[in-house]
Design a protein around this motif. Structure first.
Motif, PDB file in Angstrom:
ATOM      1  N   THR A  82       0.839  -1.194   0.000  1.00  0.00           N
ATOM      2  CA  THR A  82       0.000   0.000   0.000  1.00  0.00           C
ATOM      3  C   THR A  82       0.880   1.252   0.000  1.00  0.00           C
ATOM      4  O   THR A  82       1.878   1.300   0.719  1.00  0.00           O
ATOM      5  N   PRO A  83       0.523   2.272  -0.773  1.00  0.00           N
ATOM      6  CA  PRO A  83       1.292   3.522  -0.741  1.00  0.00           C
ATOM      7  C   PRO A  83       1.360   4.091   0.678  1.00  0.00           C
ATOM      8  O   PRO A  83       0.394   4.024   1.431  1.00  0.00           O
ATOM      9  N   ILE A  84       2.495   4.655   1.033  1.00  0.00           N
ATOM     10  CA  ILE A  84       2.743   5.125   2.387  1.00  0.00           C
ATOM     11  C   ILE A  84       1.724   6.168   2.834  1.00  0.00           C
ATOM     12  O   ILE A  84       1.282   6.165   3.984  1.00  0.00           O
ATOM     13  N   ARG A  85       1.313   7.064   1.963  1.00  0.00           N
ATOM     14  CA  ARG A  85       0.332   8.096   2.333  1.00  0.00           C
ATOM     15  C   ARG A  85      -0.992   7.455   2.766  1.00  0.00           C
ATOM     16  O   ARG A  85      -1.614   7.875   3.742  1.00  0.00           O
ATOM     17  N   HIS A  86      -1.404   6.426   2.044  1.00  0.00           N
ATOM     18  CA  HIS A  86      -2.638   5.697   2.368  1.00  0.00           C
ATOM     19  C   HIS A  86      -2.502   5.042   3.752  1.00  0.00           C
ATOM     20  O   HIS A  86      -3.399   5.128   4.585  1.00  0.00           O
ATOM     21  N   LYS A  87      -1.351   4.432   4.005  1.00  0.00           N
ATOM     22  CA  LYS A  87      -1.112   3.792   5.306  1.00  0.00           C
ATOM     23  C   LYS A  87      -1.134   4.817   6.435  1.00  0.00           C
ATOM     24  O   LYS A  87      -1.649   4.538   7.511  1.00  0.00           O
ATOM     25  N   MET A  88      -0.580   5.982   6.181  1.00  0.00           N
ATOM     26  CA  MET A  88      -0.529   7.021   7.214  1.00  0.00           C
ATOM     27  C   MET A  88      -1.929   7.502   7.576  1.00  0.00           C
ATOM     28  O   MET A  88      -2.224   7.725   8.757  1.00  0.00           O
ATOM     29  N   VAL A  89      -2.800   7.659   6.597  1.00  0.00           N
ATOM     30  CA  VAL A  89      -4.173   8.093   6.873  1.00  0.00           C
ATOM     31  C   VAL A  89      -4.885   7.037   7.720  1.00  0.00           C
ATOM     32  O   VAL A  89      -5.557   7.363   8.697  1.00  0.00           O
ATOM     33  N   TYR A  90      -4.708   5.771   7.371  1.00  0.00           N
ATOM     34  CA  TYR A  90      -5.349   4.703   8.145  1.00  0.00           C
ATOM     35  C   TYR A  90      -4.758   4.608   9.551  1.00  0.00           C
ATOM     36  O   TYR A  90      -5.492   4.435  10.527  1.00  0.00           O
ATOM     37  N   ALA A  91      -3.469   4.762   9.685  1.00  0.00           N
ATOM     38  CA  ALA A  91      -2.831   4.687  11.005  1.00  0.00           C
ATOM     39  C   ALA A  91      -3.322   5.818  11.915  1.00  0.00           C
ATOM     40  O   ALA A  91      -3.579   5.602  13.098  1.00  0.00           O
ATOM     41  N   SER A  92      -3.464   7.007  11.349  1.00  0.00           N
ATOM     42  CA  SER A  92      -3.862   8.145  12.171  1.00  0.00           C
ATOM     43  C   SER A  92      -5.363   8.168  12.453  1.00  0.00           C
ATOM     44  O   SER A  92      -5.816   8.901  13.333  1.00  0.00           O
ATOM     45  N   SER A  93      -6.142   7.359  11.755  1.00  0.00           N
ATOM     46  CA  SER A  93      -7.597   7.333  11.939  1.00  0.00           C
ATOM     47  C   SER A  93      -8.062   6.128  12.748  1.00  0.00           C
ATOM     48  O   SER A  93      -9.209   6.073  13.175  1.00  0.00           O
ATOM     49  N   ARG A  94      -7.188   5.178  12.957  1.00  0.00           N
ATOM     50  CA  ARG A  94      -7.538   3.912  13.604  1.00  0.00           C
ATOM     51  C   ARG A  94      -8.200   4.100  14.961  1.00  0.00           C
ATOM     52  O   ARG A  94      -9.216   3.487  15.265  1.00  0.00           O
ATOM     53  N   ASP A  95      -7.625   4.950  15.796  1.00  0.00           N
ATOM     54  CA  ASP A  95      -8.119   5.089  17.168  1.00  0.00           C
ATOM     55  C   ASP A  95      -9.549   5.610  17.241  1.00  0.00           C
ATOM     56  O   ASP A  95     -10.283   5.260  18.167  1.00  0.00           O
ATOM     57  N   ALA A  96      -9.953   6.435  16.293  1.00  0.00           N
ATOM     58  CA  ALA A  96     -11.324   6.945  16.296  1.00  0.00           C
ATOM     59  C   ALA A  96     -12.314   5.787  16.214  1.00  0.00           C
ATOM     60  O   ALA A  96     -13.307   5.749  16.946  1.00  0.00           O
ATOM     61  N   LEU A  97     -12.044   4.829  15.346  1.00  0.00           N
ATOM     62  CA  LEU A  97     -12.922   3.665  15.216  1.00  0.00           C
ATOM     63  C   LEU A  97     -12.736   2.714  16.390  1.00  0.00           C
ATOM     64  O   LEU A  97     -13.703   2.286  17.006  1.00  0.00           O
ATOM     65  N   ARG A  98     -11.504   2.409  16.711  1.00  0.00           N
ATOM     66  CA  ARG A  98     -11.228   1.410  17.748  1.00  0.00           C
ATOM     67  C   ARG A  98     -11.827   1.793  19.094  1.00  0.00           C
ATOM     68  O   ARG A  98     -12.391   0.952  19.788  1.00  0.00           O
ATOM     69  N   ARG A  99     -11.734   3.052  19.460  1.00  0.00           N
ATOM     70  CA  ARG A  99     -12.298   3.502  20.742  1.00  0.00           C
ATOM     71  C   ARG A  99     -13.817   3.374  20.777  1.00  0.00           C
ATOM     72  O   ARG A  99     -14.413   3.208  21.841  1.00  0.00           O
ATOM     73  N   ALA A 100     -14.446   3.457  19.622  1.00  0.00           N
ATOM     74  CA  ALA A 100     -15.909   3.395  19.550  1.00  0.00           C
ATOM     75  C   ALA A 100     -16.450   1.968  19.618  1.00  0.00           C
ATOM     76  O   ALA A 100     -17.640   1.773  19.842  1.00  0.00           O
ATOM     77  N   LEU A 101     -15.589   0.986  19.436  1.00  0.00           N
ATOM     78  CA  LEU A 101     -16.037  -0.411  19.380  1.00  0.00           C
ATOM     79  C   LEU A 101     -15.818  -1.090  20.733  1.00  0.00           C
ATOM     80  O   LEU A 101     -14.747  -1.613  21.022  1.00  0.00           O
ATOM     81  N   ASN A 102     -16.851  -1.093  21.544  1.00  0.00           N
ATOM     82  CA  ASN A 102     -16.769  -1.705  22.863  1.00  0.00           C
ATOM     83  C   ASN A 102     -17.060  -3.201  22.771  1.00  0.00           C
ATOM     84  O   ASN A 102     -18.071  -3.593  22.208  1.00  0.00           O
ATOM     85  N   GLY A 103     -16.170  -3.991  23.338  1.00  0.00           N
ATOM     86  CA  GLY A 103     -16.379  -5.432  23.340  1.00  0.00           C
ATOM     87  C   GLY A 103     -15.372  -6.196  22.519  1.00  0.00           C
ATOM     88  O   GLY A 103     -15.448  -7.418  22.420  1.00  0.00           O
ATOM     89  N   VAL A 104     -14.413  -5.511  21.921  1.00  0.00           N
ATOM     90  CA  VAL A 104     -13.363  -6.190  21.160  1.00  0.00           C
ATOM     91  C   VAL A 104     -12.387  -6.814  22.157  1.00  0.00           C
ATOM     92  O   VAL A 104     -11.957  -6.181  23.114  1.00  0.00           O
ATOM     93  N   ALA A 105     -12.042  -8.080  21.929  1.00  0.00           N
ATOM     94  CA  ALA A 105     -11.162  -8.806  22.851  1.00  0.00           C
ATOM     95  C   ALA A 105      -9.690  -8.692  22.473  1.00  0.00           C
ATOM     96  O   ALA A 105      -8.826  -8.652  23.338  1.00  0.00           O
TER      97      ALA A 105
END
Length: 144
Positions: free
Chosen positions: A96-119
């Motif tokens: 994956t192009p590095i810019r694409h990876k950077m956008v996903y890396a910097s956005s991950r926590d917004a989704l992850r924090r919203a998902l309660n119940g992940v083990a």
């Protein structure tokens, strides 16, 4: 680090349906998320029921980042019963192009924090990092 990308309400709804489905035969056992084309929100790309774990992994694109949740079923050692855990995946292939990876890396926590119940959280850059045995070892050891 935050990208300012939000989480669409449908993304949370799909996760809650997955969580509440709890392995029922006709309920979804995965949700795959992507960042929309405007780079403003994390949206559901697809959800459904994979026949098995390998079928789910095949849905992860070879050259593009994604987030995913999967209801991971496994057998306890020694035939002591079955278990299931919700797993959150951050998929960022090496190709994956590095810019694409950077956008996903910097956005991950917004989704992850919203998902309660992940083990367990799994990060993969290669299919070998998300194969069944690798994920099973992380699930049963409680490591992410």
């Amino acid at each position: 680090m935050s990208s300012g990308i939000g989480v669409h309400d449908d993304s949370l709804k799909a996760f809650n349906e997955l969580k509440l489905g709890g392995g029922k035969k006709d309920s979804a056992n995965y949700v795959i998320y992507r960042i929309n084309d405007d780079k403003t929100e994390i949206i559901v790309e697809k959800k459904g029921r994979a026949a098995d774990y390998d079928e789910f992994v095949e849905l992860l694109p070879e050259n593009e980042c994604r987030y995913a949740c999967y209801d991971f079923d496994y057998e306890l050692a020694g035939g002591a019963g079955k278990r299931a855990k919700l797993i959150f995946y951050t998929w960022a292939p090496d190709t994956t192009p590095i810019r694409h990876k950077m956008v996903y890396a910097s956005s991950r926590d917004a989704l992850r924090r919203a998902l309660n119940g992940v083990a367990v959280d799994i990060q993969g850059a290669d299919y070998s990092e998300v194969d069944y045995d690798t994920v099973l070892s992380k699930v049963t050891l409680g490591k992410s």
